[in-house]
Design a protein around this motif. Structure first.
Motif, PDB file in Angstrom:
ATOM      1  N   MET A   1      -1.450  -1.805   9.245  1.00  0.00           N
ATOM      2  CA  MET A   1      -2.899  -1.869   8.732  1.00  0.00           C
ATOM      3  C   MET A   1      -3.283  -3.353   8.728  1.00  0.00           C
ATOM      4  SD  MET A   1      -3.116   0.803   5.672  1.00  0.00           S
ATOM      5  CE  MET A   1      -2.617   2.391   5.725  1.00  0.00           C
ATOM      6  N   GLN A   2      -4.645  -3.422   9.510  1.00  0.00           N
ATOM      7  CA  GLN A   2      -5.079  -4.641   9.456  1.00  0.00           C
ATOM      8  C   GLN A   2      -6.531  -4.583   8.849  1.00  0.00           C
ATOM      9  OE1 GLN A   2      -2.832  -6.136  13.412  1.00  0.00           O
ATOM     10  NE2 GLN A   2      -4.657  -7.108  13.005  1.00  0.00           N
ATOM     11  N   ASP A   3      -6.947  -5.849   8.534  1.00  0.00           N
ATOM     12  CA  ASP A   3      -8.066  -6.094   8.223  1.00  0.00           C
ATOM     13  C   ASP A   3      -8.767  -4.934   7.118  1.00  0.00           C
ATOM     14  OD1 ASP A   3      -9.033  -8.532   9.817  1.00  0.00           O
ATOM     15  OD2 ASP A   3      -8.928  -7.016  11.436  1.00  0.00           O
ATOM     16  N   LEU A   4      -7.785  -4.765   5.930  1.00  0.00           N
ATOM     17  CA  LEU A   4      -8.374  -3.992   5.043  1.00  0.00           C
ATOM     18  C   LEU A   4      -9.527  -4.673   3.903  1.00  0.00           C
ATOM     19  CD1 LEU A   4      -4.772  -2.607   3.761  1.00  0.00           C
ATOM     20  CD2 LEU A   4      -6.604  -1.368   5.109  1.00  0.00           C
ATOM     21  N   SER A   5     -10.453  -4.142   3.418  1.00  0.00           N
ATOM     22  CA  SER A   5     -10.788  -4.659   2.444  1.00  0.00           C
ATOM     23  C   SER A   5     -10.185  -5.116   1.092  1.00  0.00           C
ATOM     24  CB  SER A   5     -11.969  -3.628   1.816  1.00  0.00           C
ATOM     25  OG  SER A   5     -11.435  -2.716   0.960  1.00  0.00           O
ATOM     26  N   LEU A   6     -10.556  -5.992   0.276  1.00  0.00           N
ATOM     27  CA  LEU A   6      -9.796  -6.390  -0.885  1.00  0.00           C
ATOM     28  C   LEU A   6      -9.487  -5.246  -1.577  1.00  0.00           C
ATOM     29  CD1 LEU A   6      -8.718  -8.514  -2.778  1.00  0.00           C
ATOM     30  CD2 LEU A   6     -11.066  -8.930  -3.498  1.00  0.00           C
ATOM     31  N   GLU A   7     -10.569  -4.588  -1.866  1.00  0.00           N
ATOM     32  CA  GLU A   7     -10.322  -3.310  -2.999  1.00  0.00           C
ATOM     33  C   GLU A   7      -9.020  -2.458  -2.216  1.00  0.00           C
ATOM     34  OE1 GLU A   7     -13.736  -5.296  -4.066  1.00  0.00           O
ATOM     35  OE2 GLU A   7     -13.135  -4.513  -1.995  1.00  0.00           O
ATOM     36  N   LYS A   8      -9.087  -2.187  -1.005  1.00  0.00           N
ATOM     37  CA  LYS A   8      -8.254  -1.259  -0.387  1.00  0.00           C
ATOM     38  C   LYS A   8      -6.799  -1.801  -0.349  1.00  0.00           C
ATOM     39  CE  LYS A   8     -11.320   1.774   2.651  1.00  0.00           C
ATOM     40  NZ  LYS A   8     -11.700   1.990   3.867  1.00  0.00           N
ATOM     41  N   ALA A   9      -6.931  -3.255  -0.073  1.00  0.00           N
ATOM     42  CA  ALA A   9      -5.500  -3.737  -0.117  1.00  0.00           C
ATOM     43  C   ALA A   9      -4.825  -3.811  -1.643  1.00  0.00           C
ATOM     44  CB  ALA A   9      -5.573  -5.422   0.315  1.00  0.00           C
ATOM     45  N   VAL A  10      -5.709  -4.175  -2.367  1.00  0.00           N
ATOM     46  CA  VAL A  10      -4.851  -3.934  -3.918  1.00  0.00           C
ATOM     47  C   VAL A  10      -4.692  -2.404  -4.301  1.00  0.00           C
ATOM     48  CG1 VAL A  10      -5.648  -4.152  -6.290  1.00  0.00           C
ATOM     49  CG2 VAL A  10      -6.421  -5.910  -4.557  1.00  0.00           C
ATOM     50  N   ALA A  11      -5.236  -1.514  -3.775  1.00  0.00           N
ATOM     51  CA  ALA A  11      -5.065  -0.078  -3.926  1.00  0.00           C
ATOM     52  C   ALA A  11      -3.833   0.170  -3.514  1.00  0.00           C
ATOM     53  CB  ALA A  11      -6.259   0.835  -3.585  1.00  0.00           C
ATOM     54  N   LEU A  12      -3.548  -0.349  -2.084  1.00  0.00           N
ATOM     55  CA  LEU A  12      -2.523   0.224  -1.350  1.00  0.00           C
ATOM     56  C   LEU A  12      -1.334  -0.535  -2.130  1.00  0.00           C
ATOM     57  CD1 LEU A  12      -1.136   1.591   1.040  1.00  0.00           C
ATOM     58  CD2 LEU A  12      -1.629  -0.480   2.359  1.00  0.00           C
ATOM     59  N   LEU A  13      -1.258  -1.638  -2.604  1.00  0.00           N
ATOM     60  CA  LEU A  13      -0.292  -2.440  -3.075  1.00  0.00           C
ATOM     61  C   LEU A  13       0.040  -1.531  -4.543  1.00  0.00           C
ATOM     62  CD1 LEU A  13      -1.292  -6.039  -2.496  1.00  0.00           C
ATOM     63  CD2 LEU A  13       0.910  -5.084  -1.634  1.00  0.00           C
ATOM     64  N   LYS A  14      -0.945  -1.211  -5.441  1.00  0.00           N
ATOM     65  CA  LYS A  14      -0.667  -0.522  -6.452  1.00  0.00           C
ATOM     66  C   LYS A  14       0.132   0.678  -6.212  1.00  0.00           C
ATOM     67  CE  LYS A  14      -4.129  -2.348  -9.336  1.00  0.00           C
ATOM     68  NZ  LYS A  14      -5.600  -2.073 -10.257  1.00  0.00           N
ATOM     69  N   GLU A  15      -0.242   1.538  -4.919  1.00  0.00           N
ATOM     70  CA  GLU A  15       0.603   2.649  -4.789  1.00  0.00           C
ATOM     71  C   GLU A  15       2.043   2.467  -4.634  1.00  0.00           C
ATOM     72  OE1 GLU A  15      -1.304   4.401  -1.460  1.00  0.00           O
ATOM     73  OE2 GLU A  15      -3.280   4.766  -2.310  1.00  0.00           O
ATOM     74  N   HIS A  16       2.317   1.238  -4.135  1.00  0.00           N
ATOM     75  CA  HIS A  16       3.831   1.028  -3.753  1.00  0.00           C
ATOM     76  C   HIS A  16       4.327   0.095  -4.955  1.00  0.00           C
ATOM     77  CE1 HIS A  16       2.355   2.293   0.287  1.00  0.00           C
ATOM     78  NE2 HIS A  16       3.624   2.471   0.387  1.00  0.00           N
ATOM     79  N   CYS A  17       3.952  -0.322  -6.232  1.00  0.00           N
ATOM     80  CA  CYS A  17       4.519  -0.758  -6.990  1.00  0.00           C
ATOM     81  C   CYS A  17       5.063   0.108  -8.204  1.00  0.00           C
ATOM     82  CB  CYS A  17       3.744  -1.994  -7.547  1.00  0.00           C
ATOM     83  SG  CYS A  17       2.285  -1.443  -8.592  1.00  0.00           S
ATOM     84  N   HIS A  18       5.891  -0.329  -8.812  1.00  0.00           N
ATOM     85  CA  HIS A  18       6.520   0.282  -9.885  1.00  0.00           C
ATOM     86  C   HIS A  18       6.559  -0.335 -11.285  1.00  0.00           C
ATOM     87  CE1 HIS A  18       8.676   2.781  -7.050  1.00  0.00           C
ATOM     88  NE2 HIS A  18       8.917   1.406  -6.243  1.00  0.00           N
ATOM     89  N   ARG A  19       5.838   0.325 -12.076  1.00  0.00           N
ATOM     90  CA  ARG A  19       5.454  -0.210 -13.601  1.00  0.00           C
ATOM     91  C   ARG A  19       6.615  -0.340 -14.457  1.00  0.00           C
ATOM     92  NH1 ARG A  19       0.806   1.700 -17.862  1.00  0.00           N
ATOM     93  NH2 ARG A  19       1.362   0.139 -19.422  1.00  0.00           N
ATOM     94  N   VAL A  20       6.780  -1.428 -14.934  1.00  0.00           N
ATOM     95  CA  VAL A  20       7.899  -1.842 -15.848  1.00  0.00           C
ATOM     96  C   VAL A  20       7.605  -0.865 -17.190  1.00  0.00           C
ATOM     97  CG1 VAL A  20       9.094  -3.656 -17.490  1.00  0.00           C
ATOM     98  CG2 VAL A  20       8.295  -3.935 -14.999  1.00  0.00           C
ATOM     99  N   SER A  21       8.562   0.075 -17.549  1.00  0.00           N
ATOM    100  CA  SER A  21       8.199   0.882 -18.441  1.00  0.00           C
ATOM    101  C   SER A  21       9.309   0.712 -19.851  1.00  0.00           C
ATOM    102  CB  SER A  21       8.570   2.501 -17.901  1.00  0.00           C
ATOM    103  OG  SER A  21       9.671   2.666 -17.531  1.00  0.00           O
ATOM    104  N   ALA A  22       9.924  -0.328 -19.311  1.00  0.00           N
ATOM    105  CA  ALA A  22      11.241  -0.464 -20.540  1.00  0.00           C
ATOM    106  C   ALA A  22      10.569  -1.384 -21.607  1.00  0.00           C
ATOM    107  CB  ALA A  22      12.258  -1.103 -20.023  1.00  0.00           C
TER     108      ALA A  22
END
Length: 403
Positions: A1-22
């Motif tokens: 993917m190229q030339d994403l909006s800032l908001e879409k880029a952040v949303a995509l990153l959040k989909e692929h991150c794992h929250r530290v639950s410990a």
């Protein structure tokens, strides 16, 4: 993917991150800078008893009514109490107790007089004045009342928080698990501070800026250092962190030049999520996954790396850590200076925000770092905007600052 909006880029990153639950329970002296995992409140009044603020004598103030230097009140001294002692008997009317600073005021007493202002001889105390009830008297709970919220979940613990929690008897606290972050810079042109400056070289400011900012935000990054402008060598180093860290952060090597190696590195170590975000500066940001590790490669230009770190990386780190306090805040403000450039694309410029107004620095170049000092906001200029005049109302992004 190229030339994403800032908001879409952040949303995509959040989909692929794992929250530290410990959640970890750590000794209080190891909790500085950590993020609380739950609310803490006072289980008792502090101080837990009425106490003396000075060295002197305590008795019933009413016994001095009408007395003066010509007609002093006389008390029998029946004992002594220092801080840490506890006089567990009631003091009868006409009697007094010698008391030191911090000592618990016993039953039957409701004032304290300075030892310098009275005369003690043997077991006889002479008070040559009248004194009002509750003079020089510190009440239980004067500092903290039972049930007071000491610190809320999500609070980054400061030295003051540690002191308050200690005063309430907490030996340990529950904090969020640490987010594992590795940070590196790319570029054969970089030198570490302390090395002699050579022709064609520059010092590695990005690593120091972002690593320090991570610490301000409550993280403890692992410093990898400078990666060479060699795809295989850099990929080998980065691949060694696969699944060992939650985020691998780099600056430099993301554009289209001969030594922009991060494209090749990503092909070797993981799966690309996107390249290029529709914003200036820092548009050629590159994101990828490497197993359970999220990789984020930012521009090598100092301000560009700083801006994209705040606008892209920080929201993602907020989700991973569960600490929403570090999120940038949206607001509106009025410009005190003009911005003479038209903005063909979406642009973020550094600014100094105070009391509803934003002041702009003279220097806005992506490679300029000095004007970041004191910067606490970005002005968010939409694509297609012409020059901005003074007194224009603008959208801003306020950056988290440690209180």
């Amino acid at each position: 993917m190229q030339d994403l909006s800032l908001e879409k880029a952040v949303a995509l990153l959040k989909e692929h991150c794992h929250r530290v639950s410990a959640v970890e329970e750590v000794p209080l002296l190891q909790a500085l800078g950590r993020i609380l995992a739950e609310d803490y409140e006072a289980g008792f009044d502090n101080p837990p008893f009425d106490r003396s603020p000075l060295d002197g004598y305590t008795f019933a103030a009413e016994s001095t009514a009408g007395h003066s230097a010509d007609n002093p009140a006389v008390f029998k001294i029946i004992g002594e109490e220092c801080a840490g002692d506890f006089f567990d008997k009631a003091v009868p009317e006409g009697s007094a107790l010698r008391i030191m600073t911090g000592g618990a005021i016993p039953k039957g007493c409701n004032c304290v007089v300075r030892q310098e202002d009275v005369t003690a001889a043997g077991d006889k105390l002479t008070v040559p004045f009248s004194i009002a009830p509750y003079t020089n008297y510190c009440y239980a709970g004067e500092d903290i009342r039972k049930g007071t919220k000491l610190a809320k979940k999500g609070t980054k613990l400061t030295a003051a928080h540690i002191g308050v929690l200690a005063s309430m008897g907490f030996a340990t606290v529950k904090v969020l698990g640490n987010v594992r972050i590795a940070i590196a810079s790319t570029g054969d042109e970089l030198l570490q501070p302390g090395q002699p400056l050579a022709p064609g070289k520059i010092y590695n400011s990005n690593l120091y800026l972002l690593a320090s900012r991570l610490q301000e935000l409550g993280f403890t990054p692992e410093i990898v250092g400078i990666l060479p402008d060699d795809v295989e060598k850099a990929a080998k180093v980065i691949a060694g962190y696969k699944d060992r860290v939650d985020v691998f952060l780099t600056t430099g090597g993301v554009s289209v030049g001969k030594k922009d190696i991060m494209h090749g590195v990503v092909e070797m170590v993981g799966q690309r999520l996107f390249w290029r975000v529709s914003m200036k500066p820092g548009g050629p940001a590159l994101a990828y996954t490497m197993g359970e590790t999220l990789g984020l490669a930012l521009s090598g230009n100092p301000f560009a790396s700083y801006a994209t770190f705040e606008l892209i990386a920080v929201p993602v780190l907020s989700k991973i850590s569960g600490n929403e306090k570090i999120l940038p805040e949206r607001a509106q403000a009025v410009l005190t200076d003009e911005f003479p450039k038209a903005s063909k694309g979406r642009r973020f410029i550094r600014a100094y925000y105070e009391n509803g107004k934003v002041r702009l620095p003279e220097q806005h170049a992506s490679g300029s770092l000095f004007s970041v000092v004191g910067c606490n906001a970005f002005v968010d200029i939409p694509a297609g905007t012409g020059k901005l005049a003074k007194e224009t109302e603008v959208d801003i992004v306020r950056l988290y600052r440690v209180k």
